[in-house]
Design a protein around this motif. Structure first.
Motif, PDB file in Angstrom:
ATOM      1  N   THR A  88      17.652  38.189  20.495  1.00 31.10           N
ATOM      2  CA  THR A  88      18.288  37.196  21.341  1.00 31.10           C
ATOM      3  C   THR A  88      17.236  36.544  22.218  1.00 31.10           C
ATOM      4  OG1 THR A  88      18.803  38.896  22.967  1.00 31.10           O
ATOM      5  CG2 THR A  88      20.520  38.359  21.380  1.00 31.10           C
ATOM      6  N   ALA A  89      17.526  35.350  22.659  1.00 27.96           N
ATOM      7  CA  ALA A  89      16.568  34.589  23.449  1.00 27.96           C
ATOM      8  C   ALA A  89      16.461  35.146  24.858  1.00 27.96           C
ATOM      9  CB  ALA A  89      17.000  33.132  23.505  1.00 27.96           C
ATOM     10  N   ARG A  90      15.253  35.069  25.426  1.00 26.55           N
ATOM     11  CA  ARG A  90      15.047  35.451  26.812  1.00 26.55           C
ATOM     12  C   ARG A  90      15.403  34.277  27.713  1.00 26.55           C
ATOM     13  NH1 ARG A  90       9.044  37.440  27.072  1.00 26.55           N
ATOM     14  NH2 ARG A  90       8.798  36.304  25.151  1.00 26.55           N
ATOM     15  N   ASP A  91      15.728  34.549  28.931  1.00 25.38           N
ATOM     16  CA  ASP A  91      15.992  33.523  29.941  1.00 25.38           C
ATOM     17  C   ASP A  91      17.100  32.556  29.527  1.00 25.38           C
ATOM     18  OD1 ASP A  91      13.904  34.651  31.375  1.00 25.38           O
ATOM     19  OD2 ASP A  91      12.428  33.285  30.511  1.00 25.38           O
ATOM     20  N   HIS A  92      18.091  33.024  28.807  1.00 26.40           N
ATOM     21  CA  HIS A  92      19.246  32.216  28.414  1.00 26.40           C
ATOM     22  C   HIS A  92      18.830  30.950  27.674  1.00 26.40           C
ATOM     23  CE1 HIS A  92      21.455  34.941  30.911  1.00 26.40           C
ATOM     24  NE2 HIS A  92      20.670  34.651  31.925  1.00 26.40           N
ATOM     25  N   SER A  93      17.793  31.032  26.884  1.00 28.52           N
ATOM     26  CA  SER A  93      17.297  29.890  26.136  1.00 28.52           C
ATOM     27  C   SER A  93      17.619  30.098  24.662  1.00 28.52           C
ATOM     28  CB  SER A  93      15.792  29.748  26.369  1.00 28.52           C
ATOM     29  OG  SER A  93      15.311  28.597  25.759  1.00 28.52           O
ATOM     30  N   ARG A  94      16.736  29.661  23.778  1.00 31.44           N
ATOM     31  CA  ARG A  94      16.960  29.800  22.352  1.00 31.44           C
ATOM     32  C   ARG A  94      15.721  30.363  21.674  1.00 31.44           C
ATOM     33  NH1 ARG A  94      19.272  23.797  22.073  1.00 31.44           N
ATOM     34  NH2 ARG A  94      17.758  23.638  23.727  1.00 31.44           N
ATOM     35  N   LEU A 130      16.047  25.842  16.622  1.00 29.33           N
ATOM     36  CA  LEU A 130      16.330  26.603  17.836  1.00 29.33           C
ATOM     37  C   LEU A 130      17.712  27.223  17.708  1.00 29.33           C
ATOM     38  CD1 LEU A 130      14.947  24.060  20.440  1.00 29.33           C
ATOM     39  CD2 LEU A 130      13.789  26.005  19.403  1.00 29.33           C
ATOM     40  N   LYS A 131      17.775  28.549  17.797  1.00 34.83           N
ATOM     41  CA  LYS A 131      19.038  29.278  17.612  1.00 34.83           C
ATOM     42  C   LYS A 131      19.269  30.226  18.773  1.00 34.83           C
ATOM     43  CE  LYS A 131      18.746  28.899  12.694  1.00 34.83           C
ATOM     44  NZ  LYS A 131      19.660  29.079  11.634  1.00 34.83           N
ATOM     45  N   ALA A 132      20.517  30.559  19.018  1.00 32.60           N
ATOM     46  CA  ALA A 132      20.869  31.465  20.121  1.00 32.60           C
ATOM     47  C   ALA A 132      20.414  32.885  19.822  1.00 32.60           C
ATOM     48  CB  ALA A 132      22.375  31.430  20.373  1.00 32.60           C
ATOM     49  N   ASP A 133      20.601  33.335  18.584  1.00 36.80           N
ATOM     50  CA  ASP A 133      20.128  34.665  18.189  1.00 36.80           C
ATOM     51  C   ASP A 133      19.815  34.653  16.696  1.00 36.80           C
ATOM     52  OD1 ASP A 133      22.683  34.471  17.248  1.00 36.80           O
ATOM     53  OD2 ASP A 133      23.395  36.321  18.114  1.00 36.80           O
ATOM     54  N   VAL A 134      18.992  35.609  16.285  1.00 40.25           N
ATOM     55  CA  VAL A 134      18.519  35.658  14.905  1.00 40.25           C
ATOM     56  C   VAL A 134      18.594  37.097  14.411  1.00 40.25           C
ATOM     57  CG1 VAL A 134      16.541  35.240  13.400  1.00 40.25           C
ATOM     58  CG2 VAL A 134      16.928  33.756  15.349  1.00 40.25           C
ATOM     59  N   GLN A 135      19.055  37.286  13.187  1.00 42.39           N
ATOM     60  CA  GLN A 135      19.069  38.606  12.581  1.00 42.39           C
ATOM     61  C   GLN A 135      17.676  38.905  12.016  1.00 42.39           C
ATOM     62  OE1 GLN A 135      21.573  39.989  13.892  1.00 42.39           O
ATOM     63  NE2 GLN A 135      22.493  40.857  12.073  1.00 42.39           N
TER      64      GLN A 135
END
Length: 115
Positions: free
Chosen positions: A11-17, A75-80
Motif C-alpha cells: 500500500t502507498a505511504r502518506d495516503h498517496s499511490r 499510479l495505483k492505491a495498492d498492488v499485489q
C-alpha cells in the motif's frame, strides 16, 4: 524484503499511490535509474500526470508534438506482490541436506580432540 519472500499487498505511504512501472527505462541490469523514477521525473519537461479511463499515469511526450506519448508508470492505491525470492524454501532444503552430516563430523572431531 519480507513482502518479496511471502507475498502480500503493498500500500502507498502518506495516503498517496504506488507507482507501477510500465514503460520506464531500465539499465542493462534491469534496474530503473534514480532519474527515471517518479521522484526524479518530477519537474522534467514533457513529463506530466494523465487521467485515463484505466487510471492515472505518469506520462512522457516522446517528441515535442502532442503525440506519441509513453506511459512510464501507472499510479495505483495498492498492488499485489507475488512471492519472488524463495529463501525460506532454499534454506530449509539446504539445512535438511547438509546439517546432519556436518553435525556428525563436528561431533566426531569434538570427541576425538576432547581432553
Amino acid at each position: 524484503m519480507a513482502r518479496q519472500e511471502t507475498g502480500g499487498t503493498k500500500t502507498a505511504r502518506d495516503h498517496s499511490r504506488v507507482a507501477v512501472p510500465s514503460e520506464a527505462r531500465r539499465n542493462k541490469r534491469g534496474m530503473i535509474p534514480r532519474g527515471e523514477r517518479p521522484a526524479g521525473l518530477r519537474g522534467k519537461p514533457r513529463v506530466f500526470l494523465m487521467k485515463t479511463p484505466g487510471g492515472v499515469g505518469i506520462v512522457r511526450r516522446v517528441t515535442k508534438k502532442r503525440h506519441p506519448i509513453q506511459f512510464l508508470y501507472w499510479l495505483k492505491a495498492d498492488v499485489q506482490v507475488k512471492p519472488a525470492f524463495g529463501f525460506k524454501r532454499t534454506v530449509g532444503t539446504t539445512v535438511s541436506r547438509v546439517f546432519g552430516p556436518n553435525f556428525v563430523q563436528a561431533l566426531d572431531q569434538a570427541r576425538a580432540t576432547a581432553r
